[in-house]
Scaffold this motif. Structure first.
Motif, PDB file in Angstrom:
ATOM      1  N   ILE A  29     -22.694   6.153  11.910  1.00 20.86           N
ATOM      2  CA  ILE A  29     -22.189   6.793  10.697  1.00 20.86           C
ATOM      3  C   ILE A  29     -21.991   8.263  11.043  1.00 20.86           C
ATOM      4  O   ILE A  29     -22.967   8.957  11.363  1.00 20.86           O
ATOM      5  N   THR A  30     -20.756   8.724  11.022  1.00 22.97           N
ATOM      6  CA  THR A  30     -20.475  10.127  11.335  1.00 22.97           C
ATOM      7  C   THR A  30     -20.441  10.922  10.043  1.00 22.97           C
ATOM      8  O   THR A  30     -19.672  10.594   9.133  1.00 22.97           O
ATOM      9  N   LEU A  31     -21.277  11.959   9.971  1.00 22.31           N
ATOM     10  CA  LEU A  31     -21.260  12.870   8.826  1.00 22.31           C
ATOM     11  C   LEU A  31     -20.699  14.205   9.307  1.00 22.31           C
ATOM     12  O   LEU A  31     -21.307  14.866  10.159  1.00 22.31           O
ATOM     13  N   ASP A  32     -19.554  14.583   8.767  1.00 19.97           N
ATOM     14  CA  ASP A  32     -18.915  15.825   9.218  1.00 19.97           C
ATOM     15  C   ASP A  32     -18.132  16.409   8.052  1.00 19.97           C
ATOM     16  O   ASP A  32     -17.365  15.701   7.393  1.00 19.97           O
ATOM     17  N   VAL A  33     -18.299  17.708   7.827  1.00 22.36           N
ATOM     18  CA  VAL A  33     -17.611  18.339   6.690  1.00 22.36           C
ATOM     19  C   VAL A  33     -16.158  18.676   7.045  1.00 22.36           C
ATOM     20  O   VAL A  33     -15.355  18.993   6.173  1.00 22.36           O
ATOM     21  N   LEU A  34     -15.823  18.615   8.335  1.00 26.78           N
ATOM     22  CA  LEU A  34     -14.489  18.958   8.839  1.00 26.78           C
ATOM     23  C   LEU A  34     -14.130  20.419   8.573  1.00 26.78           C
ATOM     24  O   LEU A  34     -13.266  20.737   7.771  1.00 26.78           O
ATOM     25  N   THR A  35     -14.841  21.298   9.252  1.00 29.28           N
ATOM     26  CA  THR A  35     -14.441  22.703   9.297  1.00 29.28           C
ATOM     27  C   THR A  35     -13.196  22.766  10.173  1.00 29.28           C
ATOM     28  O   THR A  35     -12.702  21.735  10.638  1.00 29.28           O
ATOM     29  N   TYR A  36     -12.728  23.969  10.485  1.00 26.54           N
ATOM     30  CA  TYR A  36     -11.574  24.110  11.387  1.00 26.54           C
ATOM     31  C   TYR A  36     -11.827  23.375  12.711  1.00 26.54           C
ATOM     32  O   TYR A  36     -10.896  22.937  13.380  1.00 26.54           O
ATOM     33  N   ALA A  37     -13.115  23.251  13.114  1.00 26.48           N
ATOM     34  CA  ALA A  37     -13.450  22.658  14.423  1.00 26.48           C
ATOM     35  C   ALA A  37     -13.579  21.136  14.356  1.00 26.48           C
ATOM     36  O   ALA A  37     -13.662  20.483  15.391  1.00 26.48           O
ATOM     37  N   GLY A  38     -13.586  20.588  13.160  1.00 31.69           N
ATOM     38  CA  GLY A  38     -13.715  19.148  13.006  1.00 31.69           C
ATOM     39  C   GLY A  38     -12.339  18.519  12.945  1.00 31.69           C
ATOM     40  O   GLY A  38     -11.482  18.951  12.175  1.00 31.69           O
ATOM     41  N   ASN A  39     -12.126  17.503  13.746  1.00 29.95           N
ATOM     42  CA  ASN A  39     -10.781  16.930  13.851  1.00 29.95           C
ATOM     43  C   ASN A  39     -10.912  15.414  13.944  1.00 29.95           C
ATOM     44  O   ASN A  39     -11.321  14.875  14.968  1.00 29.95           O
ATOM     45  N   LEU A  40     -10.528  14.748  12.857  1.00 31.06           N
ATOM     46  CA  LEU A  40     -10.673  13.282  12.830  1.00 31.06           C
ATOM     47  C   LEU A  40      -9.775  12.598  13.851  1.00 31.06           C
ATOM     48  O   LEU A  40     -10.024  11.451  14.221  1.00 31.06           O
ATOM     49  N   GLU A  41      -8.747  13.296  14.312  1.00 33.84           N
ATOM     50  CA  GLU A  41      -7.898  12.696  15.351  1.00 33.84           C
ATOM     51  C   GLU A  41      -8.696  12.408  16.615  1.00 33.84           C
ATOM     52  O   GLU A  41      -8.329  11.532  17.396  1.00 33.84           O
ATOM     53  N   ASN A  42      -9.780  13.169  16.805  1.00 36.69           N
ATOM     54  CA  ASN A  42     -10.625  12.922  17.987  1.00 36.69           C
ATOM     55  C   ASN A  42     -11.213  11.514  17.949  1.00 36.69           C
ATOM     56  O   ASN A  42     -11.574  10.953  18.980  1.00 36.69           O
ATOM     57  N   LEU A  43     -11.341  10.969  16.739  1.00 35.70           N
ATOM     58  CA  LEU A  43     -11.960   9.641  16.571  1.00 35.70           C
ATOM     59  C   LEU A  43     -10.911   8.581  16.237  1.00 35.70           C
ATOM     60  O   LEU A  43     -11.259   7.474  15.800  1.00 35.70           O
ATOM     61  N   ALA A  44      -9.650   8.914  16.460  1.00 31.72           N
ATOM     62  CA  ALA A  44      -8.564   7.993  16.076  1.00 31.72           C
ATOM     63  C   ALA A  44      -8.714   6.628  16.756  1.00 31.72           C
ATOM     64  O   ALA A  44      -8.333   5.605  16.181  1.00 31.72           O
ATOM     65  N   ALA A  45      -9.285   6.605  17.948  1.00 34.51           N
ATOM     66  CA  ALA A  45      -9.438   5.333  18.677  1.00 34.51           C
ATOM     67  C   ALA A  45     -10.368   4.376  17.927  1.00 34.51           C
ATOM     68  O   ALA A  45     -10.372   3.169  18.207  1.00 34.51           O
ATOM     69  N   LEU A  46     -11.124   4.891  16.963  1.00 31.03           N
ATOM     70  CA  LEU A  46     -12.084   4.035  16.239  1.00 31.03           C
ATOM     71  C   LEU A  46     -11.542   3.577  14.887  1.00 31.03           C
ATOM     72  O   LEU A  46     -12.270   2.934  14.117  1.00 31.03           O
ATOM     73  N   GLU A  47     -10.297   3.908  14.609  1.00 26.21           N
ATOM     74  CA  GLU A  47      -9.710   3.482  13.341  1.00 26.21           C
ATOM     75  C   GLU A  47      -9.783   1.962  13.224  1.00 26.21           C
ATOM     76  O   GLU A  47      -9.406   1.239  14.156  1.00 26.21           O
ATOM     77  N   GLY A  48     -10.295   1.481  12.113  1.00 27.18           N
ATOM     78  CA  GLY A  48     -10.375   0.039  11.903  1.00 27.18           C
ATOM     79  C   GLY A  48     -11.534  -0.615  12.642  1.00 27.18           C
ATOM     80  O   GLY A  48     -11.701  -1.833  12.572  1.00 27.18           O
TER      81      GLY A  48
END
Ligand code: NAD
Ligand code: TYD
Length: 353
Positions: A29-48
Motif C-alpha cells: 500500500i503506497t501512501l504518498d501525498v504527491l508533492t512536486y517530487a511524487g510522480n505516479l508515472e514512476n509506478l505506471a508499470a503497476l497499473e491494474g
C-alpha cells in the motif's frame, strides 16, 4: 500480509516498490501525498496490478494513517516520505520540519497505537523501517574515516537536521515504548526516476538540452554513490534480518568528487549520444557554492555487510552507465517532469475511479 510504503511515488520509494513486487508477491500500500517530487508515472508499470494499492494522502494526517493501518493490517511500515532536496531546504525549511519531523512523529504514534493492539505474534513480527540519510553525520575531512553507525550526529543543513530529528524520534519510540524499529542511513542514490533537480539527473538532462552544467563551488565536494536498486535490496535485507532498534549504514564504497561525476556523465553521453558541437564537457560551468555545503560524505557499510551479508550488485561504472541509458531511453518521462505535465497523471489515471 502486506506492507505500507510512505513516499512510494518518489525516486527511491518507487524503485523500492517496483523492486519489492519483482522479488515477491506481498502486497504494497503506497501512501504518498504527491508533492512536486511524487510522480505516479514512476509506478505506471503497476497499473491494474492487484498487489499494489495507491493512496494519495499526507503522513501528517493521523486519521488517514489510522484508517489505513486498521484496513490493511500491515506487518511493516517502510517510511520514505520526506522533503529531500538540500537546496530547497535552504530556501524554504518549513516543509522539511513539517513532513520530516511532524510526519515521522505522526506515523510513529499511529504505528504505536496499531502495534500495541496486536497479538503477541503480530507484535513480534511488526517492523517500522525508517529510511534515513548519511547527511545526519555532517561533513568529513579528507583524512577522516567513513561514517560508522557510532558517529555523532552533526547535521549542517535544514534537510539533514530534520532527518536527524526524525532518526532521534524513531530511536526514542523504540527505547521508550518498545516499538520494533530499524533505521537505515544511506549515501547518495542515483538511478531511474530521479527527479532532475539533483546532481546526476540534472547534469544528464541539461547536457542533452545543451544547457550549462552548474557545478557548485570548486566541484571537489565528495559524495558516496549507491545505485538505487542496491538501496532497495539493502532495505529488504534490514527489514528481514536487522536487529531491533539498530541503525545500519548503507553505501557502495564509491566516493567521488562532484566534478568527476559530471565529467563521467559527459564522457558517457559523448559515447552514447555524441553532439555535433563537441564534447558535453564544454557545458561545465562553475557557479556560486551552496551555503554551508558539506565537503565530504562517505559510508562505512561493514555492519550491514557483516550481519546481513548485503552487497551492492552494481559498481559505480555499471550503475552510472545504466542511469545515463535510462534517461536516453525515457525522454517522455523527462519532458513530462520538466513541463509539469506529470502532475496531470493522477487525474487522468484515477480521476474517474
Ligand atoms: P523524493 O523527494 O524523490 O520523494 C519523496 C516522496 O515523498 C515523494 O513522492 C513525495 O510526494 C512524498 N511526500 C513528501 N511529503 C509527504 C507527506 N507529507 N506525506 C506523504 N508523502 C509525502 O525523495 P527520495 O530521494 O526518494 O528519498 C526518499 C527517502 O530516502 C527520504 O526519506 C530521504 O531522506 C531518504 N534518502 C534519500 C537519499 C537520496 O540520495 N535521494 C539518500 C539517503 C536517504
Ligand atoms: P544533490 O544531488 O543535491 O544531493 P546532496 O546535496 O543531498 O548530496 O547534490 C549532490 C552534490 O552535487 C552536492 O555536493 C551539491 C552538488 N551539486 C552541484 O554541484 N550542482 C548542482 O546543480 C546540484 C543540484 C548539486
Amino acid at each position: 500480509m502486506s506492507i505500507i510504503v510512505t513516499g512510494g511515488a518518489g525516486f527511491i520509494g518507487s524503485n523500492f516498490v517496483l523492486d519489492w513486487l519483482k522479488a515477491g508477491d506481498e502486497p504494497v500500500i503506497t501512501l504518498d501525498v504527491l508533492t512536486y517530487a511524487g510522480n505516479l508515472e514512476n509506478l505506471a508499470a503497476l497499473e491494474g496490478d492487484a498487489r499494489h494499492t495507491f493512496v494519495q494522502g499526507d503522513i501528517c494526517d493521523r486519521a488517514l494513517v489510522d484508517r489505513l493501518l486498521a484496513e490493511h493490517r500491515p506487518r511493516a511500515i517502510v517510511h520514505f516520505a520526506a522533503e529531500s532536496h538540500v537546496d530547497r531546504s535552504i530556501s524554504g525549511p518549513g516543509a522539511f520540519m513539517r513532513t520530516n519531523v511532524e510526519g515521522t512523529f505522526t506515523l510513529l504514534e499511529a504505528a504505536r497505537a496499531y502495534w500495541s493492539a496486536l497479538d503477541e505474534a503480530g507484535k513480534a513480527a511488526f517492523r517500522f523501517h525508517h529510511v534515513s540519510t548519511d547527511e545526519v553525520y555532517g561533513s568529513l575531512k579528507p583524512e577522516d574515516p567513513p561514517f560508522a553507525e557510532t558517529n555523532a550526529y552533526e547535521p549542517n543543513s535544514p534537510y539533514s537536521a530534520s532527518k536527524a530529528a526524525s532518526d532521534h524520534l524513531v530511536r526514542a519510540w523504540h527505547h521508550t515504548y518498545g516499538l520494533p524499529v530499524v533505521t537505515t542511513n544511506c549515501s547518495n542514490n542515483y538511478g531511474p526516476y530521479h527527479f532532475p533537480e539533483k546532481l546526476i539527473p540534472l547534469m544528464i538532462v541539461n547536457a542533452l538540452a545543451g544547457k550549462p552544467l552548474p557545478v557548485y563551488g570548486d566541484g571537489q565536494q565528495i559524495r558516496d554513490w549507491l545505485y538505487v536498486t542496491d538501496h532497495a535490496s539493502a532495505i529488504r535485507a534490514v527489514l528481514a534480518g536487522g536487529r531491533l532498534g539498530e541503525t545500519y549504514n548503507i553505501g557502495g564504497w564509491n566516493e567521488k568528487a562532484n566534478i568527476d561525476i559530471v565529467k563521467t556523465i559527459c564522457a558517457l553521453l559523448d559515447e552514447l549520444r555524441p553532439s555535433a558541437e563537441g564534447s558535453y564537457a564544454r557545458l561545465i560551468t562553475y557557479v556560486k557554492d551552496r551555503p554551508g555545503h558539506d565537503r565530504r560524505y562517505a559510508i562505512d557499510a561493514r555492519k550491514v555487510e557483516r550481519e546481513l551479508g548485503w552487497r551492492p550488485a552494481e559498481t559505480f561504472e555499471t550503475g552510472i552507465r545504466k542511469t545515463v541509458q535510462w534517461y536516453l531511453d525515457n525522454p517522455e518521462w523527462v519532458a513530462r517532469v520538466q513541463s509539469g505535465a506529470y502532475r496531470e497523471w493522477l487525474n487522468k489515471q484515477y480521476g474517474a475511479r
